[in-house]
Design a protein around this motif. Structure first.
Motif, PDB file in Angstrom:
ATOM      1  N   LYS A   1       9.764  -4.630   0.323  1.00  0.00           N
ATOM      2  CA  LYS A   1       8.669  -3.792   0.793  1.00  0.00           C
ATOM      3  C   LYS A   1       7.357  -4.235   0.159  1.00  0.00           C
ATOM      4  O   LYS A   1       7.285  -4.463  -1.039  1.00  0.00           O
ATOM      5  CB  LYS A   1       8.932  -2.332   0.464  1.00  0.00           C
ATOM      6  CG  LYS A   1      10.120  -1.780   1.211  1.00  0.00           C
ATOM      7  CD  LYS A   1      10.305  -0.323   0.939  1.00  0.00           C
ATOM      8  CE  LYS A   1      11.482   0.217   1.722  1.00  0.00           C
ATOM      9  NZ  LYS A   1      11.707   1.630   1.485  1.00  0.00           N
ATOM     10  N   ALA A   2       6.355  -4.359   0.997  1.00  0.00           N
ATOM     11  CA  ALA A   2       5.042  -4.761   0.499  1.00  0.00           C
ATOM     12  C   ALA A   2       4.393  -3.549  -0.162  1.00  0.00           C
ATOM     13  O   ALA A   2       4.435  -2.438   0.355  1.00  0.00           O
ATOM     14  CB  ALA A   2       4.178  -5.261   1.637  1.00  0.00           C
ATOM     15  N   GLU A   3       3.817  -3.792  -1.314  1.00  0.00           N
ATOM     16  CA  GLU A   3       3.164  -2.694  -2.016  1.00  0.00           C
ATOM     17  C   GLU A   3       1.786  -2.468  -1.426  1.00  0.00           C
ATOM     18  O   GLU A   3       1.037  -3.408  -1.160  1.00  0.00           O
ATOM     19  CB  GLU A   3       3.045  -3.030  -3.501  1.00  0.00           C
ATOM     20  CG  GLU A   3       4.391  -3.102  -4.187  1.00  0.00           C
ATOM     21  CD  GLU A   3       4.244  -3.325  -5.673  1.00  0.00           C
ATOM     22  OE1 GLU A   3       3.200  -2.945  -6.237  1.00  0.00           O
ATOM     23  OE2 GLU A   3       5.172  -3.877  -6.262  1.00  0.00           O
ATOM     24  N   VAL A   4       1.443  -1.218  -1.211  1.00  0.00           N
ATOM     25  CA  VAL A   4       0.153  -0.860  -0.653  1.00  0.00           C
ATOM     26  C   VAL A   4      -0.811  -0.643  -1.810  1.00  0.00           C
ATOM     27  O   VAL A   4      -0.535   0.132  -2.722  1.00  0.00           O
ATOM     28  CB  VAL A   4       0.271   0.439   0.191  1.00  0.00           C
ATOM     29  CG1 VAL A   4      -1.068   0.828   0.732  1.00  0.00           C
ATOM     30  CG2 VAL A   4       1.293   0.252   1.282  1.00  0.00           C
ATOM     31  N   GLU A   5      -1.910  -1.363  -1.725  1.00  0.00           N
ATOM     32  CA  GLU A   5      -2.901  -1.221  -2.785  1.00  0.00           C
ATOM     33  C   GLU A   5      -3.698   0.055  -2.575  1.00  0.00           C
ATOM     34  O   GLU A   5      -4.098   0.368  -1.450  1.00  0.00           O
ATOM     35  CB  GLU A   5      -3.851  -2.422  -2.772  1.00  0.00           C
ATOM     36  CG  GLU A   5      -3.166  -3.726  -3.106  1.00  0.00           C
ATOM     37  CD  GLU A   5      -4.155  -4.872  -3.126  1.00  0.00           C
ATOM     38  OE1 GLU A   5      -5.363  -4.631  -3.325  1.00  0.00           O
ATOM     39  OE2 GLU A   5      -3.713  -6.010  -2.940  1.00  0.00           O
ATOM     40  N   PRO A   6      -3.941   0.802  -3.627  1.00  0.00           N
ATOM     41  CA  PRO A   6      -4.717   2.031  -3.473  1.00  0.00           C
ATOM     42  C   PRO A   6      -6.179   1.698  -3.145  1.00  0.00           C
ATOM     43  O   PRO A   6      -6.717   0.680  -3.571  1.00  0.00           O
ATOM     44  CB  PRO A   6      -4.603   2.720  -4.829  1.00  0.00           C
ATOM     45  CG  PRO A   6      -4.207   1.647  -5.786  1.00  0.00           C
ATOM     46  CD  PRO A   6      -3.477   0.609  -4.987  1.00  0.00           C
ATOM     47  N   VAL A   7      -6.809   2.556  -2.355  1.00  0.00           N
ATOM     48  CA  VAL A   7      -8.190   2.362  -1.953  1.00  0.00           C
ATOM     49  C   VAL A   7      -9.096   3.032  -2.984  1.00  0.00           C
ATOM     50  O   VAL A   7      -8.882   4.187  -3.354  1.00  0.00           O
ATOM     51  CB  VAL A   7      -8.430   2.970  -0.557  1.00  0.00           C
ATOM     52  CG1 VAL A   7      -9.875   2.855  -0.161  1.00  0.00           C
ATOM     53  CG2 VAL A   7      -7.526   2.301   0.459  1.00  0.00           C
TER      54      VAL A   7
END
Length: 175
Positions: free
Chosen positions: A137-143
């Motif tokens: 799973k690709a980690e989602v970078e926080p905005v």
């Protein structure tokens, strides 16, 4: 034509259409040829069978037979069959465009897949897990919300005013 022959024609005709729609063009040609041989060619049903036979010929790679049959259909007694025959003839005689390989989409042959699924069901082997669950799973970078532009650009007010003016002018013009 007696009812038995008519029923056989309809059965072969439907079998040919089903084979065509499932991509089995050679079987479709065989069924439609049988139906065409049994039906009165100048009838409406005969015209329908022959139109389907033209498309099956083309799909099976028998372009010369398709064009020859289309030429015959342009003289058919039924107007709809004549029109469709002319349209198909126009399409078949149109020059072929040169295509680049990158423009084409390759459709994989799924016959081996159907056979392997049938074998898997017979041996009752549980199906393999989908490739989605095996991918990491690709980690989602926080905005960073401090970087987001939240300044009001008054677009909504402009859009609202233009909408009201447009509706008002349409209302005035309709009177």
């Amino acid at each position: 034509m007696n009812s038995e022959t008519l029923e056989l024609v309809r059965t072969e005709y439907e079998a040919g259409k089903i084979a065509f729609e499932s991509g089995q063009y050679r079987q479709s040609v065989q069924h439609l040829q049988k139906a065409s041989a049994l039906v009165e060619r100048t009838s409406s049903l005969g015209g329908d069978v022959q139109i389907w036979l033209v498309t099956a010929y083309e799909a099976a790679g028998q372009r010369a037979e398709a064009i020859a049959l289309c030429n015959q259909l342009t003289h058919h007694p039924h107007l709809d069959t004549r029109k469709q025959g002319r349209r198909l003839l126009y399409i078949l005689e149109a020059p072929r465009l040169n295509t680049r390989p990158e423009w084409l989409v390759q459709i994989p042959d799924l016959t081996a897949l159907e056979e392997s699924e049938a074998n898997a069901r017979q041996t009752s082997i549980p199906p393999a897990k989908s490739s989605k669950s095996q991918r990491p799973k690709a980690e989602v970078e926080p905005v960073d919300l401090s970087q987001v532009n939240t300044k009001d650009n008054r677009f909504i007010w402009l859009a609202l005013i233009v909408t009201v003016l447009t509706l008002g002018s349409l209302l005035l013009m309709s009177r």
